[in-house]
Write a protein that holds these residues in place. Structure first.
Motif, PDB file in Angstrom:
ATOM      1  N   MET A   1      10.297   5.046   0.104  1.00 19.09           N
ATOM      2  CA  MET A   1      10.166   3.700   0.648  1.00 19.09           C
ATOM      3  C   MET A   1       8.919   3.600   1.535  1.00 19.09           C
ATOM      4  SD  MET A   1      12.930   1.333   2.736  1.00 19.09           S
ATOM      5  CE  MET A   1      13.535   2.688   3.715  1.00 19.09           C
ATOM      6  N   THR A   2       8.702   4.595   2.380  1.00 23.89           N
ATOM      7  CA  THR A   2       7.531   4.561   3.250  1.00 23.89           C
ATOM      8  C   THR A   2       6.242   4.608   2.436  1.00 23.89           C
ATOM      9  OG1 THR A   2       8.840   5.807   4.860  1.00 23.89           O
ATOM     10  CG2 THR A   2       6.496   5.600   5.299  1.00 23.89           C
ATOM     11  N   LYS A   3       6.213   5.430   1.390  1.00 27.39           N
ATOM     12  CA  LYS A   3       5.035   5.493   0.528  1.00 27.39           C
ATOM     13  C   LYS A   3       4.755   4.136  -0.108  1.00 27.39           C
ATOM     14  CE  LYS A   3       5.100  10.399  -0.832  1.00 27.39           C
ATOM     15  NZ  LYS A   3       3.669  10.711  -0.588  1.00 27.39           N
ATOM     16  N   PHE A   4       5.827   3.463  -0.533  1.00 21.50           N
ATOM     17  CA  PHE A   4       5.622   2.169  -1.187  1.00 21.50           C
ATOM     18  C   PHE A   4       5.124   1.130  -0.189  1.00 21.50           C
ATOM     19  CE2 PHE A   4       6.619  -1.819  -3.251  1.00 21.50           C
ATOM     20  CZ  PHE A   4       6.246  -1.568  -4.560  1.00 21.50           C
ATOM     21  N   PHE A   5       5.679   1.127   1.015  1.00 24.66           N
ATOM     22  CA  PHE A   5       5.165   0.220   2.041  1.00 24.66           C
ATOM     23  C   PHE A   5       3.683   0.500   2.321  1.00 24.66           C
ATOM     24  CE2 PHE A   5       9.588  -0.705   3.725  1.00 24.66           C
ATOM     25  CZ  PHE A   5       9.505  -2.075   3.513  1.00 24.66           C
ATOM     26  N   SER A   6       3.296   1.774   2.297  1.00 21.21           N
ATOM     27  CA  SER A   6       1.892   2.115   2.514  1.00 21.21           C
ATOM     28  C   SER A   6       1.025   1.567   1.391  1.00 21.21           C
ATOM     29  CB  SER A   6       1.728   3.636   2.601  1.00 21.21           C
ATOM     30  OG  SER A   6       2.438   4.167   3.695  1.00 21.21           O
ATOM     31  N   THR A   7       1.531   1.658   0.151  1.00 19.24           N
ATOM     32  CA  THR A   7       0.783   1.116  -0.981  1.00 19.24           C
ATOM     33  C   THR A   7       0.631  -0.391  -0.861  1.00 19.24           C
ATOM     34  OG1 THR A   7       1.665   2.880  -2.387  1.00 19.24           O
ATOM     35  CG2 THR A   7       0.682   0.999  -3.502  1.00 19.24           C
ATOM     36  N   LEU A   8       1.677  -1.072  -0.383  1.00 14.91           N
ATOM     37  CA  LEU A   8       1.590  -2.524  -0.198  1.00 14.91           C
ATOM     38  C   LEU A   8       0.511  -2.902   0.815  1.00 14.91           C
ATOM     39  CD1 LEU A   8       5.248  -3.934  -0.197  1.00 14.91           C
ATOM     40  CD2 LEU A   8       3.544  -4.031  -2.005  1.00 14.91           C
ATOM     41  N   MET A   9       0.194  -2.004   1.744  1.00 14.66           N
ATOM     42  CA  MET A   9      -0.859  -2.288   2.706  1.00 14.66           C
ATOM     43  C   MET A   9      -2.197  -2.531   2.019  1.00 14.66           C
ATOM     44  SD  MET A   9       0.513  -2.393   5.692  1.00 14.66           S
ATOM     45  CE  MET A   9      -1.008  -2.545   6.608  1.00 14.66           C
ATOM     46  N   LEU A  10      -2.371  -1.952   0.821  1.00 11.77           N
ATOM     47  CA  LEU A  10      -3.597  -2.170   0.074  1.00 11.77           C
ATOM     48  C   LEU A  10      -3.759  -3.643  -0.270  1.00 11.77           C
ATOM     49  CD1 LEU A  10      -6.061  -1.004  -1.391  1.00 11.77           C
ATOM     50  CD2 LEU A  10      -4.598  -0.637  -3.385  1.00 11.77           C
ATOM     51  N   VAL A  11      -2.645  -4.282  -0.645  1.00 11.92           N
ATOM     52  CA  VAL A  11      -2.681  -5.699  -1.010  1.00 11.92           C
ATOM     53  C   VAL A  11      -2.649  -6.577   0.227  1.00 11.92           C
ATOM     54  CG1 VAL A  11      -1.538  -7.522  -2.328  1.00 11.92           C
ATOM     55  CG2 VAL A  11      -1.564  -5.182  -3.205  1.00 11.92           C
ATOM     56  N   SER A  12      -1.652  -6.333   1.110  1.00 11.65           N
ATOM     57  CA  SER A  12      -1.503  -7.191   2.282  1.00 11.65           C
ATOM     58  C   SER A  12      -2.655  -7.022   3.260  1.00 11.65           C
ATOM     59  CB  SER A  12      -0.164  -6.898   2.984  1.00 11.65           C
ATOM     60  OG  SER A  12      -0.070  -5.536   3.346  1.00 11.65           O
ATOM     61  N   GLY A  13      -3.323  -5.861   3.253  1.00 11.60           N
ATOM     62  CA  GLY A  13      -4.482  -5.673   4.112  1.00 11.60           C
ATOM     63  C   GLY A  13      -5.719  -6.387   3.598  1.00 11.60           C
ATOM     64  N   LEU A  14      -5.843  -6.494   2.279  1.00 10.62           N
ATOM     65  CA  LEU A  14      -6.995  -7.187   1.700  1.00 10.62           C
ATOM     66  C   LEU A  14      -6.872  -8.701   1.817  1.00 10.62           C
ATOM     67  CD1 LEU A  14      -7.687  -5.113  -1.549  1.00 10.62           C
ATOM     68  CD2 LEU A  14      -9.127  -5.260   0.484  1.00 10.62           C
ATOM     69  N   ALA A  15      -5.638  -9.211   1.832  1.00 12.62           N
ATOM     70  CA  ALA A  15      -5.440 -10.670   1.822  1.00 12.62           C
ATOM     71  C   ALA A  15      -6.126 -11.366   2.990  1.00 12.62           C
ATOM     72  CB  ALA A  15      -3.944 -10.988   1.793  1.00 12.62           C
ATOM     73  N   PRO A  16      -5.937 -10.918   4.255  1.00 14.77           N
ATOM     74  CA  PRO A  16      -6.617 -11.615   5.352  1.00 14.77           C
ATOM     75  C   PRO A  16      -8.134 -11.432   5.351  1.00 14.77           C
ATOM     76  CG  PRO A  16      -5.443  -9.696   6.182  1.00 14.77           C
ATOM     77  CD  PRO A  16      -5.029  -9.871   4.755  1.00 14.77           C
ATOM     78  N   ILE A  17      -8.635 -10.402   4.649  1.00 18.28           N
ATOM     79  CA  ILE A  17     -10.078 -10.225   4.542  1.00 18.28           C
ATOM     80  C   ILE A  17     -10.657 -11.242   3.559  1.00 18.28           C
ATOM     81  CG2 ILE A  17     -11.933  -8.621   3.944  1.00 18.28           C
ATOM     82  CD1 ILE A  17      -9.945  -6.346   4.418  1.00 18.28           C
ATOM     83  N   LEU A  18      -9.988 -11.358   2.406  1.00 19.94           N
ATOM     84  CA  LEU A  18     -10.525 -12.175   1.321  1.00 19.94           C
ATOM     85  C   LEU A  18     -10.246 -13.658   1.497  1.00 19.94           C
ATOM     86  CD1 LEU A  18      -9.579  -9.901  -1.724  1.00 19.94           C
ATOM     87  CD2 LEU A  18     -11.787 -10.096  -0.574  1.00 19.94           C
ATOM     88  N   ALA A  19      -9.118 -13.995   2.168  1.00 18.20           N
ATOM     89  CA  ALA A  19      -8.707 -15.401   2.227  1.00 18.20           C
ATOM     90  C   ALA A  19      -9.765 -16.316   2.846  1.00 18.20           C
ATOM     91  CB  ALA A  19      -7.378 -15.522   2.968  1.00 18.20           C
TER      92      ALA A  19
END
Length: 400
Positions: A139-157
């Motif tokens: 579960m922790t690994k998957f949350f870390s992987t989601l950071m790739l998407v959720s971290g890029l969103a505020p940069i790109l938006a």
């Protein structure tokens, strides 16, 4: 976290599908908030409204995001994840259409509230779905992987929003958000099965008791407060850094965009590093390291501003503090949800609401000193980072 029985891990292809779908759902918040920010001055002019009135569209969205999570989290515990998620996505699409065609600012405020309720479904149910699908270090690994998407969103938006405004009006931004919501609705219909087999009763009394039990659970409160308080530091940075770095330190808008993007990349890199370390390093140790990194970065930010250190030191300090989010969020979310499988929706709701409520409280503090100083921003960032570490140390119990 002590070793936990892991669920059978989905195949690599299935995991990629979950990353894309759930990552898109977690991106609803930053995309819906940040993408239209460059258009606020145009909206005020077109709708013949004061700037302060147009800013209510942001306030309405944040309020709806918090209320929606509180309602939809327990609803998904009782009815399953797919039904409330599909209803929320449909509501998001309707709200986005209403935003695009609103003839005056007050209807736009109401439409943003409707839109935010739908966005809340994506955020809270995506986090609960991760708890349904995974456990322990997976579960922790998957949350870390989601950071790739959720971290890029505020940069790109903001970049996407700014580019859209070069060839369309602010209404076009909401048309794009409508298309994004419709695409995710179709993807969920065809590619996201019902992950939760357990159900909790949907009655007001049990729901309130669940929230009360979660709030009184010291470990849950410690992890939730640690992530929420550090998230408030990020809110302070987002709301104050533009004024501080451009108005006080003289960065151009283009240079500021580069700095903002670099710090967002720091979140992504820290999240990916966390994913590689999980399983070899306990989640609690990684969480504690992230909080210490945040405190260190916050202290350096404050010292850099107070003692007027070179800009380079301030930028490095900001990078350290912002990047710590990538270590703290995956581990805090995983540890907070680990013991609450039957009430994952409610637990996910409290995690999300706490982040936005505390973040909203931090935002006004940034402007207390006026436009000519960065000290309030730095003090707010450092203070909330310290509070996050204190909450963790005081409340989060080590599992037996």
């Amino acid at each position: 976290m002590t070793t936990t029985a892991e669920r059978t891990a989905p195949s690599r292809r299935t995991q990629l599908k979950f990353v894309l779908v759930l990552g898109g759902l977690t991106a609803f918040g930053p995309l819906s908030i940040d993408m239209y920010l460059p258009a606020l001055p145009r909206m005020a002019a077109d709708l013949h409204a004061a700037d302060s009135t147009v800013q209510l569209t942001l306030s309405a969205f944040i309020v709806g995001l918090a209320l929606g999570q509180l309602v939809l989290g327990p609803l998904s515990d009782a009815l399953g994840r797919r039904g409330p998620l599909l209803a929320g996505l449909a509501l998001y699409v309707v709200g986005s259409v209403l935003c695009a065609v609103s003839p005056d600012v007050w209807l736009l405020v109401a439409a943003r509230f409707v839109q935010s309720l739908g966005a809340a479904a994506g955020i809270v149910i995506a986090r609960a779905t991760v708890r349904d699908l995974f456990s322990g270090t997976a579960m922790t690994k998957f949350f870390s992987t989601l950071m790739l998407v959720s971290g890029l969103a505020p940069i790109l938006a903001p970049l996407i929003g700014g580019q859209l405004l070069t060839w369309t009006s602010w209404r076009g931004v909401f048309v794009v958000l409508t298309a994004f919501g419709a695409l995710l609705l179709a993807v969920v219909v065809f590619f996201l099965p019902e992950p939760s087999a357990t159900r909790s009763p949907l009655r007001l009394g049990p729901v309130l008791r669940t929230y009360g039990r979660l709030a009184l659970d010291r470990s849950f409160a410690g992890y939730a407060l640690a992530s929420g308080l550090l998230f408030a530091s990020l809110f302070a940075y987002i709301s104050g850094s533009s004024f501080a770095l451009q108005g006080v330190y003289g960065l151009s808008p283009q240079a500021y965009s580069v700095v903002f993007g670099a710090n967002g990349v720091g979140i992504v890199l820290a999240g990916q590093l966390n994913g590689r370390l999980v399983g070899r390093v306990p989640e609690r140790a990684l969480l504690r390291s992230g909080l210490l990194l945040g405190v260190t970065g916050g202290a350096l930010v404050l010292a850099s501003v107070v003692f007027r250190a070179p800009l380079a030191l301030l930028l490095v300090s900001l990078f350290l503090l912002v990047s710590s989010i990538g270590l703290v969020m995956p581990n805090a979310s995983s540890l907070a949800l680990a013991a609450h499988a039957r009430s994952a929706g409610a637990a996910s709701a409290l995690l999300g609401v706490l982040q936005f409520v505390v973040g909203a409280l931090a935002t006004p503090l940034v402007g207390l000193g006026g436009p000519g100083t960065a000290v309030p921003m730095a003090a707010t960032m450092a203070g909330f980072a310290v509070l996050a570490l204190v909450a963790y140390l005081a409340l989060a119990r080590k599992p037996s």
